[in-house]
Design an enzyme around this catalytic site. Structure first.
Site, PDB file in Angstrom:
ATOM      1  CE1 TYR A   1       1.176  -0.240   4.364  1.00 13.13           C
ATOM      2  CE2 TYR A   1       0.131   1.914   4.337  1.00 13.13           C
ATOM      3  CZ  TYR A   1       0.959   0.990   4.948  1.00 13.13           C
ATOM      4  OH  TYR A   1       1.570   1.309   6.126  1.00 13.13           O
TER       5      TYR A   1
ATOM      6  NE  ARG B   1      -5.749 -19.641   4.265  1.00 16.28           N
ATOM      7  CZ  ARG B   1      -4.900 -20.519   4.802  1.00 16.28           C
ATOM      8  NH1 ARG B   1      -4.970 -21.799   4.490  1.00 16.28           N
ATOM      9  NH2 ARG B   1      -3.998 -20.105   5.685  1.00 16.28           N
TER      10      ARG B   1
ATOM     11  CE  LYS C   1       3.370   3.205   3.300  1.00 16.63           C
ATOM     12  NZ  LYS C   1       3.494   3.084   4.746  1.00 16.63           N
TER      13      LYS C   1
ATOM     14  CG  LEU D   1       8.615   2.444   4.536  1.00 19.16           C
ATOM     15  CD1 LEU D   1       8.394   1.234   3.644  1.00 19.16           C
ATOM     16  CD2 LEU D   1       7.280   3.090   4.855  1.00 19.16           C
TER      17      LEU D   1
HETATM   18  N1  PDD Z   1       2.948   5.078   7.299  1.00 16.62           N
HETATM   19  N2  PDD Z   1       7.645   3.762   8.706  1.00 16.62           N
HETATM   20  C1  PDD Z   1       6.486   3.072   8.739  1.00 16.62           C
HETATM   21  C2  PDD Z   1       6.478   1.745   9.414  1.00 16.62           C
HETATM   22  C3  PDD Z   1       5.340   3.594   8.135  1.00 16.62           C
HETATM   23  O1  PDD Z   1       4.195   2.883   8.161  1.00 16.62           O
HETATM   24  C4  PDD Z   1       5.391   4.871   7.525  1.00 16.62           C
HETATM   25  C5  PDD Z   1       4.191   5.489   6.851  1.00 16.62           C
HETATM   26  C6  PDD Z   1       6.611   5.566   7.525  1.00 16.62           C
HETATM   27  C7  PDD Z   1       6.758   6.915   6.883  1.00 16.62           C
HETATM   28  O2  PDD Z   1       6.691   6.825   5.478  1.00 16.62           O
HETATM   29  P1  PDD Z   1       6.160   8.021   4.573  1.00 16.62           P
HETATM   30  O3  PDD Z   1       6.974   9.229   4.921  1.00 16.62           O
HETATM   31  O4  PDD Z   1       6.419   7.557   3.200  1.00 16.62           O
HETATM   32  O5  PDD Z   1       4.713   8.186   4.905  1.00 16.62           O
HETATM   33  C8  PDD Z   1       7.712   4.977   8.115  1.00 16.62           C
HETATM   34  C9  PDD Z   1       1.748   5.545   6.644  1.00 16.62           C
HETATM   35  C10 PDD Z   1       1.522   7.010   6.775  1.00 16.62           C
HETATM   36  C11 PDD Z   1       0.577   4.710   7.105  1.00 16.62           C
HETATM   37  O6  PDD Z   1       0.770   3.511   7.214  1.00 16.62           O
HETATM   38  O7  PDD Z   1      -0.529   5.239   7.328  1.00 16.62           O
END
Ligand code: PDD
Length: 286
Positions: free
Chosen positions: A33, A100, A148, A206
């Site tokens: 996502y 599945r 992600k 991430l």
């Molecule tokens: N989350 N680390 C993790 C584990 C994250 O889930 C996110 C973002 C980030 C920051 O990434 P970015 O700057 O690209 O948003 C770091 C999003 C906002 C979410 O899961 O809602």
């Protein structure tokens, strides 16, 4: 005005939007996502978010659900149809629907869902004026958090624990006592000498898009950045601490596990970065 979602080629009412019960995202968290901020009618850093989506898909060998250019149009259209001026747009791609079975199905198209939501910007602004509290939890996630993936159960549990303890974020800490990142954000500190420190993205975090754009902001402001691990003790003794993500931008951290960071007020450098962010970030008209 009813909310609209995009589901596998169709714009549908949000309340009726649905995916199949054998979608692999639902059964195996076999999907990825992205979340982009929408600010003042613009999608923020869409190119970088789609580049990262491309990487996540390729690492998991999931096909693009549609070509990238038309997908950009759909993203903008979902934002437009929901009249989101400030808020976020969420996109999720899963390996698709199949009976599945753990191994990848043959000849199954990936699934795409895109939603958009209004968020009152004054909520985050007020939060930034006060700063947030974080707690820490031991790292218990797999080692491919650079992807992600929608498999976020450790993040859910960590953030729930934070909430129950009156905090707004949980930082994962590794076996060496170093801070990795938050449940949904990257972690930063500012040293006594005014150097920005954040963990290298190669090592179990991430690679946040906001983090990358904040590097550009810091360069423009002539600030020094060090990409290196920092310990929990260093964070507690830092001049400033903050988190970054698409939804929070640079958000001051004022307590860590109940210990005040510096004087317990948002740091000035963090607020400067937050202010300058939108001047530098890419803005795509919705
Ligand atoms: N989350 N680390 C993790 C584990 C994250 O889930 C996110 C973002 C980030 C920051 O990434 P970015 O700057 O690209 O948003 C770091 C999003 C906002 C979410 O899961 O809602």
């Amino acid at each position: 005005m009813p909310r609209i979602a995009y589901v596998n080629g169709r714009y549908v009412g949000h309340a009726d939007a649905a995916v199949h019960i054998e979608d692999r995202g639902y059964q195996f968290a076999d999907g990825v996502y992205e979340v982009c901020e929408v600010a003042r009618g613009y999608i923020v850093d869409m190119t970088r978010h789609l580049d990262r989506l491309a990487r996540s898909l390729s690492e998991l060998k999931i096909d693009w659900p549609m070509a990238r250019k038309p997908m950009e149009l759909v993203l903008r259209e979902v934002v437009r149809r929901n009249r989101v001026f400030n808020g976020l747009v969420y996109m999720q791609v899963t390996r698709g629907v199949a009976s599945r079975d753990f191994v990848f199905p043959d000849d199954v198209a990936s699934s795409l869902v895109i939603t958009a939501k209004k968020v009152d910007p004054s909520f985050m602004e007020k939060r930034a004026e006060k700063g947030i509290s974080v707690i820490t939890v031991p790292e218990n996630r797999w080692d491919r958090v650079d992807i992600k993936s929608v498999g976020l159960l450790p993040n859910v549990l960590a953030k729930q624990k934070a909430k129950e303890e009156g905090a707004q974020e949980a930082w994962f800490v590794d076996d060496n006592g170093n801070v990795k990142e938050g449940g949904s954000s990257n972690a930063w500190i500012v040293t006594k000498d005014g150097v920005l420190v954040t963990r290298p993205a190669e090592h179990g975090i991430l690679r946040g898009i906001t983090r990358t754009t904040l590097f550009d902001v810091a360069k423009k402001l002539g600030l020094k950045i060090e990409e290196r691990p920092f310990s929990l003790d260093e964070a507690k003794a830092a001049r400033e601490a903050f988190i970054s993500s698409a939804t929070t931008i640079a958000m001051p951290v004022v307590t860590i596990d109940g210990t005040s960071v510096a004087n317990g007020h948002p740091g000035s450098l963090t607020l400067t970065l937050r202010q300058a962010f939108f001047e530098i970030a890419e803005k795509t008209q919705s």
